[in-house]
Scaffold this motif. Structure first.
Motif, PDB file in Angstrom:
ATOM      1  N   SER A  41      20.068 -69.754 -37.513  1.00  0.00           N
ATOM      2  CA  SER A  41      19.777 -69.737 -39.035  1.00  0.00           C
ATOM      3  C   SER A  41      18.105 -69.789 -39.029  1.00  0.00           C
ATOM      4  N   THR A  42      17.642 -69.234 -40.011  1.00  0.00           N
ATOM      5  CA  THR A  42      16.304 -68.796 -40.470  1.00  0.00           C
ATOM      6  C   THR A  42      16.032 -69.009 -41.725  1.00  0.00           C
ATOM      7  N   SER A  43      14.810 -69.755 -42.276  1.00  0.00           N
ATOM      8  CA  SER A  43      14.357 -69.787 -43.553  1.00  0.00           C
ATOM      9  C   SER A  43      12.862 -69.652 -43.329  1.00  0.00           C
ATOM     10  N   VAL A  44      12.123 -69.100 -44.595  1.00  0.00           N
ATOM     11  CA  VAL A  44      10.894 -68.737 -44.648  1.00  0.00           C
ATOM     12  C   VAL A  44      10.479 -69.134 -46.094  1.00  0.00           C
ATOM     13  N   GLY A  45       9.300 -69.697 -46.485  1.00  0.00           N
ATOM     14  CA  GLY A  45       9.051 -69.899 -47.749  1.00  0.00           C
ATOM     15  C   GLY A  45       7.675 -70.519 -48.082  1.00  0.00           C
ATOM     16  N   ALA A  46       7.114 -70.883 -49.265  1.00  0.00           N
ATOM     17  CA  ALA A  46       5.875 -71.400 -49.418  1.00  0.00           C
ATOM     18  C   ALA A  46       6.082 -72.142 -50.629  1.00  0.00           C
ATOM     19  N   THR A  47       5.184 -73.335 -50.668  1.00  0.00           N
ATOM     20  CA  THR A  47       5.483 -74.302 -51.658  1.00  0.00           C
ATOM     21  C   THR A  47       3.865 -74.745 -52.201  1.00  0.00           C
ATOM     22  N   ASN A  48       3.549 -75.040 -53.414  1.00  0.00           N
ATOM     23  CA  ASN A  48       2.408 -75.456 -53.670  1.00  0.00           C
ATOM     24  C   ASN A  48       2.681 -77.146 -54.163  1.00  0.00           C
ATOM     25  N   GLY A  49       3.570 -77.672 -53.865  1.00  0.00           N
ATOM     26  CA  GLY A  49       3.923 -79.101 -54.443  1.00  0.00           C
ATOM     27  C   GLY A  49       4.782 -79.046 -55.622  1.00  0.00           C
ATOM     28  N   ALA A  50       4.560 -78.481 -56.535  1.00  0.00           N
ATOM     29  CA  ALA A  50       5.581 -78.427 -57.845  1.00  0.00           C
ATOM     30  C   ALA A  50       6.631 -77.230 -57.759  1.00  0.00           C
ATOM     31  N   VAL A  51       6.295 -75.949 -57.080  1.00  0.00           N
ATOM     32  CA  VAL A  51       7.053 -74.848 -56.966  1.00  0.00           C
ATOM     33  C   VAL A  51       7.320 -74.548 -55.694  1.00  0.00           C
ATOM     34  N   SER A  52       8.531 -74.169 -55.173  1.00  0.00           N
ATOM     35  CA  SER A  52       8.934 -73.726 -53.892  1.00  0.00           C
ATOM     36  C   SER A  52       9.669 -72.311 -53.975  1.00  0.00           C
ATOM     37  N   VAL A  53       9.156 -71.243 -53.177  1.00  0.00           N
ATOM     38  CA  VAL A  53       9.863 -70.074 -53.089  1.00  0.00           C
ATOM     39  C   VAL A  53      10.163 -69.920 -51.566  1.00  0.00           C
ATOM     40  N   GLY A  54      11.623 -69.422 -51.339  1.00  0.00           N
ATOM     41  CA  GLY A  54      11.819 -69.261 -50.101  1.00  0.00           C
ATOM     42  C   GLY A  54      13.244 -68.459 -49.839  1.00  0.00           C
ATOM     43  N   ALA A  55      13.382 -68.019 -48.585  1.00  0.00           N
ATOM     44  CA  ALA A  55      14.488 -67.085 -48.292  1.00  0.00           C
ATOM     45  C   ALA A  55      15.252 -67.729 -46.993  1.00  0.00           C
ATOM     46  N   SER A  56      16.384 -67.645 -46.889  1.00  0.00           N
ATOM     47  CA  SER A  56      17.245 -67.937 -45.818  1.00  0.00           C
ATOM     48  C   SER A  56      18.055 -66.869 -45.189  1.00  0.00           C
ATOM     49  N   PHE A  57      17.856 -66.620 -43.837  1.00  0.00           N
ATOM     50  CA  PHE A  57      18.689 -65.609 -43.201  1.00  0.00           C
ATOM     51  C   PHE A  57      19.757 -66.111 -42.197  1.00  0.00           C
TER      52      PHE A  57
END
Length: 57
Positions: A41-57
């Protein structure tokens, strides 16, 4: 022309995180072994503390 340069400057400043918390990249890689075989499994994303955005493969 000055108006366009001003808009692009403000856009560049906002996109680099200078007006708030910067976006930190995040990544995770997993490997599982079970009766069904090996799975990854692999996941990538970004966060700024309040908001997280990501995708899992």
């Amino acid at each position: 022309m000055k108006r366009i340069a001003l808009i692009l400057s403000v856009g560049a400043l906002a996109s680099c995180g200078a007006d708030g918390a910067p976006w930190r990249p995040a990544a995770n890689v997993g490997l599982s072994v079970g009766t069904g075989g090996v799975s990854t499994s692999t996941s990538v994303g970004a966060t700024n503390g309040a908001v997280s955005v990501g995708a899992s493969f």
